[in-house]
Design an enzyme around this catalytic site. Structure first.
Site, PDB file in Angstrom:
ATOM      1  N   ASP A  85       0.857  -1.190   0.000  1.00 38.35           N
ATOM      2  CA  ASP A  85       0.000   0.000   0.000  1.00 38.35           C
ATOM      3  C   ASP A  85       0.890   1.236   0.000  1.00 38.35           C
ATOM      4  OD1 ASP A  85      -2.695   1.280   0.272  1.00 38.35           O
ATOM      5  OD2 ASP A  85      -1.794   2.052   2.104  1.00 38.35           O
ATOM      6  N   GLU A 105       0.810   5.760   0.336  1.00 40.45           N
ATOM      7  CA  GLU A 105       0.084   6.996   0.611  1.00 40.45           C
ATOM      8  C   GLU A 105       0.743   8.108  -0.204  1.00 40.45           C
ATOM      9  OE1 GLU A 105      -2.603   6.677   2.122  1.00 40.45           O
ATOM     10  OE2 GLU A 105      -2.307   4.797   3.204  1.00 40.45           O
ATOM     11  N   GLU A 145      -6.181  18.483   2.489  1.00 40.26           N
ATOM     12  CA  GLU A 145      -7.057  17.309   2.400  1.00 40.26           C
ATOM     13  C   GLU A 145      -6.264  16.022   2.597  1.00 40.26           C
ATOM     14  OE1 GLU A 145     -10.396  17.104   2.281  1.00 40.26           O
ATOM     15  OE2 GLU A 145     -10.236  19.262   2.651  1.00 40.26           O
ATOM     16  N   HIS A 192      -4.225  11.250   5.892  1.00 40.21           N
ATOM     17  CA  HIS A 192      -3.043  10.481   6.294  1.00 40.21           C
ATOM     18  C   HIS A 192      -2.457  10.909   7.633  1.00 40.21           C
ATOM     19  CE1 HIS A 192      -3.394   9.194   2.207  1.00 40.21           C
ATOM     20  NE2 HIS A 192      -2.971  10.318   1.700  1.00 40.21           N
ATOM     21  N   HIS A 242      -5.380   6.744   7.367  1.00 40.06           N
ATOM     22  CA  HIS A 242      -4.779   5.851   6.385  1.00 40.06           C
ATOM     23  C   HIS A 242      -3.273   5.770   6.644  1.00 40.06           C
ATOM     24  CE1 HIS A 242      -8.138   5.468   3.357  1.00 40.06           C
ATOM     25  NE2 HIS A 242      -8.625   6.320   4.244  1.00 40.06           N
ATOM     26  N   ASP A 292      -2.503  -0.549   6.594  1.00 41.60           N
ATOM     27  CA  ASP A 292      -3.424  -0.924   5.519  1.00 41.60           C
ATOM     28  C   ASP A 292      -2.957  -2.173   4.777  1.00 41.60           C
ATOM     29  OD1 ASP A 292      -5.035   1.156   6.202  1.00 41.60           O
ATOM     30  OD2 ASP A 292      -4.800   2.295   4.347  1.00 41.60           O
TER      31      ASP A 292
END
Length: 228
Positions: free
Chosen positions: A7, A9, A52, A57, A150, A155
């Protein structure tokens, strides 16, 4: 069979417009079993973190400022994933960013056919149902209560559990149909269970056999043991 559940970010949605990776997390599976071997790296995106993205995160400019650049960790990342298949939720998104970053530092790109997309798997298995990671955790009863923000490593750990459920549960075939990991050339890589060349000796004693025969005799002629 080695697989990497992965995963990432990012600062946004499009590397072509300046968005960058800020975190990579990965979990190693061997024959569909987590080995405990993981990869986790925060990355300085060399740009400010949009508000945002920060809300999603929890990674801000100050936190990321002293983290290494992608070019400083690219080789270690490539070494970790090796030539394994990559299990990714919405693979096109993560692969787009990984290959953009690899291209910018002139490293080999990762072929798309190495990616196993768990979103596509979920939509095929449960047509018309939500395929988000949270929705799949609810479906399979996987605890994701720690996922308040996140995070790439968390994740990927959750996704590993989801992936194993999507393919039929942990160790769906007890790894008997999978390649056996070997450290030398003398170990067969396509091992399959076979009948024993010499049957195991019986564990029932003569006294137990006699006691069972006496018990069956008391049941009369209708006993299953006599009819069989």
């Amino acid at each position: 069979m080695r697989e990497i559940v992965l995963d990432t970010e990012t600062t946004g949605f499009e590397p072509e417009t300046g968005d960058r990776l800020v975190e990579i997390g990965a979990v190693e599976l061997w024959n569909h079993v987590a080995t405990g071997n993981t990869y986790h790296q925060y990355i300085n995106p060399e740009r400010s973190m949009p508000e945002e993205a920060f809300k999603v995160h929890g990674l801000g400019d100050e936190f990321l400022r002293d983290k290494p650049l992608f070019r400083d960790v690219a080789d270690a990342f490539l070494e970790f994933i090796g030539d394994a298949k990559l299990v990714i939720h919405n693979a096109a998104f993560d692969m787009k960013f990984l290959n953009a970053e690899l291209g910018w530092v002139r490293r080999p790109l990762i072929p798309m056919d190495r990616a196993i997309d768990t979103v596509a798997m979920a939509r095929k298995k449960f047509p018309g149902s939500p395929a988000s990671l949270d929705a799949l955790c609810r479906r399979f009863g996987i605890d994701n209560s720690a996922r308040t923000l996140h995070g790439a490593l968390l994740d990927s750990e959750i996704l590993a559990e989801v992936y194993l459920e999507l393919i039929g549960g942990k160790q769906p075939d007890f790894a008997l149909s999978q390649t056996v990991r070997s450290e030398g050339p003398d170990v067969a890589e396509d091992w399959r269970p076979m009948p024993r060349p010499t049957p195991l000796p019986p564990r029932i004693t003569d006294m137990e056999k006699a006691a069972h025969a006496a018990f069956v005799e008391k049941l009369g002629d209708a006993a299953l043991w006599k009819r069989g």
